[in-house]
Design a protein around this motif. Structure first.
Motif, PDB file in Angstrom:
ATOM      1  N   GLU C  99      -1.966  -4.352  30.079  1.00 37.21           N
ATOM      2  CA  GLU C  99      -2.971  -4.932  29.184  1.00 37.21           C
ATOM      3  C   GLU C  99      -4.385  -4.657  29.658  1.00 37.21           C
ATOM      4  N   VAL C 100      -4.553  -4.201  30.887  1.00 33.83           N
ATOM      5  CA  VAL C 100      -5.874  -3.815  31.381  1.00 33.83           C
ATOM      6  C   VAL C 100      -5.944  -2.293  31.303  1.00 33.83           C
ATOM      7  N   THR C 101      -6.827  -1.772  30.479  1.00 31.45           N
ATOM      8  CA  THR C 101      -6.932  -0.311  30.369  1.00 31.45           C
ATOM      9  C   THR C 101      -7.368   0.260  31.716  1.00 31.45           C
ATOM     10  N   GLY C 102      -6.617   1.223  32.212  1.00 30.45           N
ATOM     11  CA  GLY C 102      -6.913   1.784  33.526  1.00 30.45           C
ATOM     12  C   GLY C 102      -6.257   1.014  34.657  1.00 30.45           C
ATOM     13  N   GLY C 103      -5.699  -0.151  34.357  1.00 30.15           N
ATOM     14  CA  GLY C 103      -5.087  -0.967  35.409  1.00 30.15           C
ATOM     15  C   GLY C 103      -3.846  -0.318  35.992  1.00 30.15           C
ATOM     16  N   LEU C 104      -3.022   0.259  35.122  1.00 34.24           N
ATOM     17  CA  LEU C 104      -1.812   0.928  35.608  1.00 34.24           C
ATOM     18  C   LEU C 104      -2.192   2.098  36.510  1.00 34.24           C
ATOM     19  N   LEU C 105      -3.253   2.821  36.108  1.00 34.38           N
ATOM     20  CA  LEU C 105      -3.711   3.948  36.923  1.00 34.38           C
ATOM     21  C   LEU C 105      -4.127   3.449  38.309  1.00 34.38           C
ATOM     22  N   MET C 106      -4.905   2.380  38.356  1.00 35.74           N
ATOM     23  CA  MET C 106      -5.356   1.843  39.637  1.00 35.74           C
ATOM     24  C   MET C 106      -4.159   1.388  40.476  1.00 35.74           C
ATOM     25  N   ARG C 107      -3.197   0.750  39.829  1.00 35.59           N
ATOM     26  CA  ARG C 107      -2.025   0.275  40.572  1.00 35.59           C
ATOM     27  C   ARG C 107      -1.239   1.447  41.130  1.00 35.59           C
ATOM     28  N   GLN C 108      -1.072   2.485  40.319  1.00 37.92           N
ATOM     29  CA  GLN C 108      -0.287   3.637  40.798  1.00 37.92           C
ATOM     30  C   GLN C 108      -1.036   4.389  41.881  1.00 37.92           C
ATOM     31  N   ILE C 109      -2.371   4.541  41.706  1.00 36.97           N
ATOM     32  CA  ILE C 109      -3.151   5.199  42.763  1.00 36.97           C
ATOM     33  C   ILE C 109      -3.034   4.387  44.050  1.00 36.97           C
ATOM     34  N   HIS C 110      -3.134   3.060  43.926  1.00 36.17           N
ATOM     35  CA  HIS C 110      -3.070   2.191  45.096  1.00 36.17           C
ATOM     36  C   HIS C 110      -1.735   2.378  45.833  1.00 36.17           C
ATOM     37  N   HIS C 111      -0.648   2.409  45.072  1.00 37.52           N
ATOM     38  CA  HIS C 111       0.657   2.517  45.729  1.00 37.52           C
ATOM     39  C   HIS C 111       0.874   3.929  46.304  1.00 37.52           C
ATOM     40  N   TRP C 112       0.468   4.958  45.561  1.00 39.69           N
ATOM     41  CA  TRP C 112       0.601   6.317  46.118  1.00 39.69           C
ATOM     42  C   TRP C 112      -0.248   6.446  47.372  1.00 39.69           C
ATOM     43  N   ALA C 113      -1.481   5.913  47.317  1.00 41.16           N
ATOM     44  CA  ALA C 113      -2.358   6.001  48.488  1.00 41.16           C
ATOM     45  C   ALA C 113      -1.727   5.269  49.670  1.00 41.16           C
ATOM     46  N   ALA C 114      -1.014   4.161  49.384  1.00 41.35           N
ATOM     47  CA  ALA C 114      -0.406   3.401  50.473  1.00 41.35           C
ATOM     48  C   ALA C 114       0.708   4.194  51.152  1.00 41.35           C
ATOM     49  N   VAL C 115       1.576   4.821  50.364  1.00 38.54           N
ATOM     50  CA  VAL C 115       2.670   5.548  51.017  1.00 38.54           C
ATOM     51  C   VAL C 115       2.149   6.797  51.715  1.00 38.54           C
ATOM     52  N   VAL C 116       1.113   7.438  51.127  1.00 38.88           N
ATOM     53  CA  VAL C 116       0.545   8.619  51.793  1.00 38.88           C
ATOM     54  C   VAL C 116      -0.266   8.191  53.022  1.00 38.88           C
ATOM     55  N   PHE C 117      -0.905   7.020  52.958  1.00 39.19           N
ATOM     56  CA  PHE C 117      -1.658   6.481  54.104  1.00 39.19           C
ATOM     57  C   PHE C 117      -0.775   6.485  55.351  1.00 39.19           C
ATOM     58  N   ILE C 118       0.412   5.932  55.212  1.00 42.06           N
ATOM     59  CA  ILE C 118       1.277   5.836  56.389  1.00 42.06           C
ATOM     60  C   ILE C 118       1.853   7.200  56.740  1.00 42.06           C
ATOM     61  N   ALA C 119       2.116   8.009  55.721  1.00 36.70           N
ATOM     62  CA  ALA C 119       2.568   9.380  56.013  1.00 36.70           C
ATOM     63  C   ALA C 119       1.494  10.123  56.802  1.00 36.70           C
ATOM     64  N   ALA C 120       0.229   9.927  56.425  1.00 40.88           N
ATOM     65  CA  ALA C 120      -0.865  10.613  57.123  1.00 40.88           C
ATOM     66  C   ALA C 120      -1.021  10.077  58.543  1.00 40.88           C
ATOM     67  N   ILE C 121      -0.868   8.759  58.703  1.00 46.46           N
ATOM     68  CA  ILE C 121      -0.954   8.180  60.056  1.00 46.46           C
ATOM     69  C   ILE C 121       0.126   8.791  60.946  1.00 46.46           C
ATOM     70  N   VAL C 122       1.341   8.868  60.407  1.00 43.28           N
ATOM     71  CA  VAL C 122       2.448   9.386  61.210  1.00 43.28           C
ATOM     72  C   VAL C 122       2.222  10.867  61.535  1.00 43.28           C
ATOM     73  N   THR C 123       1.762  11.628  60.544  1.00 41.37           N
ATOM     74  CA  THR C 123       1.512  13.046  60.795  1.00 41.37           C
ATOM     75  C   THR C 123       0.399  13.217  61.826  1.00 41.37           C
ATOM     76  N   HIS C 124      -0.637  12.405  61.721  1.00 38.75           N
ATOM     77  CA  HIS C 124      -1.746  12.444  62.677  1.00 38.75           C
ATOM     78  C   HIS C 124      -1.241  12.108  64.086  1.00 38.75           C
TER      79      HIS C 124
END
Lengths: 259, 348, 555
Positions: C99-124
């Motif tokens: 119901e919030v335009t752009g909200g789903l995008l923000m939620r999906q970006i947030h979750h993708w960024a979270a899983v990549v965040f830890i992937a990047a930490i581990v790779t680093h």
């Protein structure tokens, strides 16, 4: 008519036309599609032809008179729904032994399936093939369907019906290719490992609600590609392959000397 | 800043004539000579690179405009397709807006900014001996001034006060954070003598004849969300959920002391795994095996829910059942042991 | 900046600021600070920028998310939920998605960024580990980074649970089961976390506080410390020509790294936007609001918790629940979910100190190792990653089973075996590969590149001409210093008295031998000269030309 002519150039016009085209196609399709086999009453000829088909295709395992053999169980009382499900999904006649009968293109055509079902149904009463009305997704309530699906189905078939693993190589299949009739029949008869959901457990209306939910899921995911719809494992894989892949690719570009 | 060439002393690089005194290791040859890029030597290439950078920034601007336009003109609507379209267009706009800036900046740095590497000196991390001495002297002076060494009672007082002060936060926190702290409630569920077994989630009671061989019922206690349970039904449901099936008498094996816990082949078991508490719900009606989707503990429902595979150790607790006057299935009592995962005082 | 000026514009602003902060000194010190250029040095930046994206999108989400477990009835646009009872947390997640335009995008970006965040930490972390960049003086920063990884996982797990859906709810239930398994305090710890019996009505607000205040606050502070140490120590660089232990070679912060690193932030954000636009992540609308009864096939946590999930799945249950004096100790849960991660993380945190103890190396190191030049360390790293990989596979066994038509029981049994065998195998293979690569380096330094040019001598002999390496190519392969095990002092001192601590030293010497045995040392100038004078015609043929060319190059 003038009103329509005036609105021809309206920006919604293509959308309206598209919707109308879809509706007409749907109506024509619905009119031309033969109604479910359950709707037609089986004649004695059907039962006799079905008996012959049974003898040729099924009796090796299920025994003459469908009383069961060393390999296959007795089919007395399984009902027309079980036959229609097993044969129309290609699971029966079974080709190779394995943890469970695999779905494949059906061996018998729709008419033969109907006759075979009529024969097995004539042996003893059992669940019959649902009518078109009983499996019409438009008449079901997806909200009730979801509550029931979550409690009774999702543990094996997954939240979006993509299937899941059972023990020793068995599995709950994906529901993506199943027709509403097949879904109804599976619930009513409990093929292979699947439990039976008799009408006291899930009423015919509740079964239709489940069908309505699954039909609604065909619209896909609002978030984009569903990545297989199997949850965090595939999400993690894509995060590494696409996310880290693209980002490390960019990092290599940044670190490379320009020519 | 100078390049490093002058700092690294160079010797013969090891190819010298035999007989010359050779070092143990090769010497660092110093930075390789700088090779100019195309954009350094060719003004046309530099102009082209400038145009490319401008184009990338322009893509970003167009992306932002596209995002705003998509926000205004493509509302997310009420259908899956409209939400998907809105999400896609906004996302692509945001992608172009961000990626354009990034690509432009990096292309700029790589082609137009100096690519001459520079060197900076490192120094050992430790401070100089003089600094260390001065630091120690400062600390000594301060300690002596405070008198902490001479007046031992001060030391004791300051340490005691500092150690005790956090209790002001910790005591109420620990007192309140765990709710009522009565872990004995873990042993009890809503099941009691005469409580009807009802369908999950509708809460309708179940007759024994409804439970045919091969079917499975997910069961909750009658009145789960009513009366005093209304505001904590979820904790009660988390303990009370039951899975009920009817087995052929030929298949059912029952322990002597549990013969009367089933009703005409109908058995009811806790649905909460004895491993770590997932709902064990995957019932295979042909093998009578019950599989947990979380860690694959497998229980044999025909044989007292014995564990036959996976990490669980104990069988699922069985709920003794019977039938009331109206033919509905009811519990005979609560579970006779705590349901769910093991914990320290489980058997106490 | 150096001369305060009156007037207007940037100069005036700079003057205003400098008079009040003395910022000129900082700019002078930092603007030309040098950072070495290598793609592998950007892995930590991916993590940093993921975190920034998480902060930006996270603030957006907090404005629409309601962290409450109070029950409400759904009346939004999503048909399959009409009239369903759910917590306000789930209701608001649905609302901000649909119901919030752009909200789903923000939620999906947030979750993708979270899983990549830890992937990047581990790779680093892998980069730092395999290049030995954790050695003195950077051990403390390794620890800071290690804590950041733990906090990253805590942030991920607490956020994953916030929507209060069935999938994450079952994850919390597993957490509860694991917590309860801890001896003596287990059930009280469970009450501590959930504010009473599971699930209670406190866990979502509590996780919300953890997720948006406690953990990100700590992460922010520790990122500051982490970067402060990087500036203090100056970045490591690889042993390329011109790079020494006493210098750092690269590009200045301003303008090159401002553009490159700043630009990379936008690249990272862009990639997450693309992922959020096109790929669904965590479709909670399919799972539905949490209810203790349902569960769905494919019940898994996000990837960084999969190894724990796998460990829980692999542990055999029979005979592993102990009852001692009437008290229950469920080893089938404790070992995989508490002991194993405890050991793994302790070993990871302690590794720099363990290696320093074993090698006896107390010097500062600023040149990053090539992984082949520390074969045992590389092999240990690969062995641990292999075990981690097996556990991840085991945690995905049901998905593997359905996608490849296998039996989960068979996969579980095979993974049990693999978990025991493959780390040792991986250790052995990696070590051999490292030693092989080192020998190849030696070979190349001594004999040069094969040119494919065959020359026939007057004597009738055929040889292939080898082109010697120029000094820059060679330096990369000989820059590593030869290393030796710690020497064991004799058991008795010069007066014939048995030395105290001999056994301790002997133990350490054994470890040190293990670390350094089978080493291949870099070519010395003497070896090269010897090879060239005895080794035949190949190198000699082209040598003068190459040397002359290198000399010419240098001038």
């Amino acid at each position: 008519m003038k009103a329509i002519a005036d609105r021809r150039h309206h920006r919604m016009a293509p959308v309206v036309l598209l919707v109308m085209a879809l509706l007409i196609t749907g109506a024509v399709y619905a009119a031309l599609t033969p109604t479910s086999a359950g709707a037609t009453v089986a004649t004695q000829t059907d039962i006799d032809t079905g008996g012959a088909l049974f003898q040729a295709n099924c009796a090796t395992c299920h025994g003459t008179g469908a009383r069961g053999g060393d390999v296959g169980p007795s089919l007395i009382g399984v009902g027309a729904a079980a036959v229609d499900f097993q044969v129309s999904t290609g699971r029966m006649p079974m080709q190779a032994s394995g943890p469970q009968a695999a779905a494949k293109p059906p061996v018998l055509d729709a008419e033969q399936t109907r006759q075979l079902a009529a024969y097995v149904a004539s042996l003893a009463p059992g669940p019959s093939i649902p009518t078109a009305d009983q499996v019409d997704p438009a008449k079901g309530d997806p909200a009730t369907g979801m509550a029931l699906f979550r409690t009774n189905c999702a543990m094996c078939h997954g939240a979006t019906g993509k299937g899941g693993a059972l023990t020793e190589g068995k599995s709950a299949p994906s529901l993506g290719d199943a027709t509403p009739t097949q879904i109804y029949e599976a619930m009513a008869t409990g093929p292979a490992s699947m439990p039976v959901f008799n009408d006291a457990n899930l009423t015919p209306e509740e079964k239709r609600d489940v069908i309505a939910l699954l039909d609604g899921q065909k619209a896909g995911s609002p978030g984009g590609a569903d990545l297989g719809g199997v949850g965090p494992v595939s999400e993690g894989l894509w995060a590494w392959v696409v996310g880290m892949g693209l980002l490390i690719g960019c990092a290599v570009w940044i670190g490379a000397k320009s020519s | 800043m100078s390049t490093n060439d002058s700092e690294v002393v160079r010797h013969a690089d090891g190819n010298g004539a035999v007989g010359e005194q050779l070092p143990d290791r090769f010497d660092n040859p110093g930075l390789p000579p700088h090779r100019p890029r195309l954009t350094d030597t060719d003004p046309a290439a530099a102009r082209r690179a400038t145009r490319q950078v401008v184009a990338l920034f322009t893509i970003s601007i167009l992306g932002t405009i596209g995002f705003v336009v998509a926000y205004a003109l493509v509302p997310d609507g009420n259908t899956i397709a409209s939400i998907r379209l809105s999400n896609l267009l906004l996302g692509l706009g945001l992608f172009l807006a961000m990626f354009g800036i990034g690509a432009a900046a990096i292309h700029w740095a790589k082609t137009l900014m100096s690519d001459r590497e520079v060197a900076e000196d490192r120094h050992p991390q430790r401070s100089s001996p003089q600094d260390r001495e001065a630091a120690v002297a400062v600390l000594r002076e301060g300690a002596a001034d405070s008198g902490i060494a001479r007046r031992g009672v001060l030391k004791g007082a300051v340490v005691s006060a500092l150690v005790l002060a956090p209790l002001t936060i910790a005591v109420p926190l620990i007192g309140e954070v765990g709710g009522h702290w009565r872990v004995s409630t873990l042993r009890h569920t809503l099941w009691e003598r005469g409580k009807r077994l009802t369908r999950d989630p509708s809460g309708t009671p179940i007759k024994a004849e409804d439970v045919t061989v091969g079917s499975v019922f997910h069961v909750i206690p009658d009145g789960l969300r009513e009366g005093e349970n209304a505001d904590h039904w979820i904790e009660e449901k988390a303990k009370a959920v039951v899975l009920m099936v009817r087995l052929d008498h030929a298949d059912l094996r029952e322990a002597e002391d549990r013969k009367d816990w089933s009703y005409e082949g109908i058995v009811a078991y806790s649905k909460i795994c004895t491993h770590v508490g997932c709902p064990v719900a995957l019932y295979e009606q042909q093998t009578h095996h019950l599989l947990c989707p979380c860690h694959q503990s497998t229980f044999d429902i025909a044989d007292g829910a014995r564990v036959i595979f996976g990490p669980a150790n104990r069988p699922l607790p069985q709920l003794p059942i019977a039938v009331d006057d109206e033919g509905y299935l009811v519990a005979q009592s609560d579970f006779t042991e705590p349901i769910g995962p093991s914990y320290w005082e489980r058997l106490k | 900046m150096s001369r305060p000026s009156k007037g207007s514009g940037p100069a005036a602003t700079a003057d205003y600021l400098d008079q009040r902060t003395g910022i000129g000194l900082a700019v002078k010190a930092f603007a030309r600070k040098v950072f070495p250029d290598h793609w592998s040095f950007l892995l930590g930046e991916i993590a940093l920028y993921s975190f920034l994206v998480l902060l930006i999108t996270g603030v957006f989400l907090t404005l629409f998310f309601v962290p409450s477990m109070a029950q409400v009835t759904y009346d939004g646009p999503f048909a399959p939920m009409q009239g369903v009872q759910m917590s306000e947390a789930f209701r608001s997640t649905m609302a901000l998605s649909f119901e919030v335009t752009g909200g789903l995008l923000m939620r999906q970006i947030h979750h993708w960024a979270a899983v990549v965040f830890i992937a990047a930490i581990v790779t680093h972390m892998m980069r730092v580990f395999f290049t030995g960049a954790f050695r003195k003086p950077r051990e403390v920063n390794w620890l800071v980074g290690f804590v950041l990884m733990i906090l990253g996982i805590a942030a991920g797990f607490s956020g994953y649970s916030l929507p209060d859906d069935v999938l994450s709810g079952n994850g919390l239930r597993i957490t509860d089961g694991v917590v309860k398994s801890i001896p003596i305090i287990g059930s009280y710890l469970s009450y501590f976390i959930f504010g009473g019996e599971f699930p209670g009505d406190a866990i979502i607000p509590r996780l919300f506080t953890v997720h948006i205040l406690l953990v990100p606050g700590l992460i922010l502070a520790l990122i500051g410390l982490h970067i402060f140490f990087v500036v203090l120590h100056k970045h490591t660089h690889y042993g390329l020509p011109g790079r020494t232990e006493r210098n750092v070679v690269g590009y200045p912060l301003f303008p090159v790294y401002v553009a490159k690193a700043g630009g990379f932030f936008f690249i990272v954000f862009g990639v997450f936007a693309l992922m959020g636009a096109t790929m669904t992540i965590n479709p909670v609308w399919n799972y539905g609001p949490y209810d203790p009864s349902p569960v769905s096939a494919g019940a898994q946590p996000d990837w960084y918790m999969l190894f724990l999930e796998g460990a829980l799945r692999l542990m055999p249950g029979q005979g592993t629940e102990w009852v001692i004096g009437g008290f229950t100790i469920p080893m089938n849960v404790l070992v995989p979910a508490v002991v194993l991660p405890g050991l793994l993380f302790t070993a990871l945190a302690a590794y720099p100190f363990l290696e320093a103890y074993v090698t006896g190396d107390r010097r500062e190191h600023h040149i990053a190792d090539r992984p082949r030049n520390a074969p045992v360390r590389t092999a240990i790293g690969v062995a641990i990653l292999t075990a981690f990989g097996v556990l991840v596979l085991a945690g995905s066994n049901d998905i593997i089973a359905t996608h490849f038509g296998l039996s989960i029981n068979a996969i579980t049994d095979v993974c049990r075996l693999l978990l025991v065998v493959t780390p040792f195998l991986a250790f052995w293979v990696t070590k051999r590969v490292c030693l092989g690569l080192q020998r190849k380096d030696r070979e190349l330094v001594l004999h040069g590149h094969e040119t494919g040019r065959i020359v026939r001598f007057a004597s009738g002999e055929y040889i292939e001409v080898h082109r010697p390496l120029d000094e820059y190519e060679r330096w990369v392969r000989v820059a590593n210093e030869p290393r030796r095990p710690v020497e064991l002092l004799p058991v008795e001192d010069e007066r014939g008295v048995r030395r105290r601590g001999y056994r301790r030293d002997a133990f350490r010497a054994r470890l040190s031998r293990f670390f350094f045995e089978d080493r291949v040392e870099p070519v010395t100038p003497a070896e090269l000269v010897a090879t060239q004078s005895h080794g035949g015609h190949d190198a000699a043929l082209e040598l003068p030309a190459a040397t002359a060319a290198a000399d010419a190059h240098r001038r």
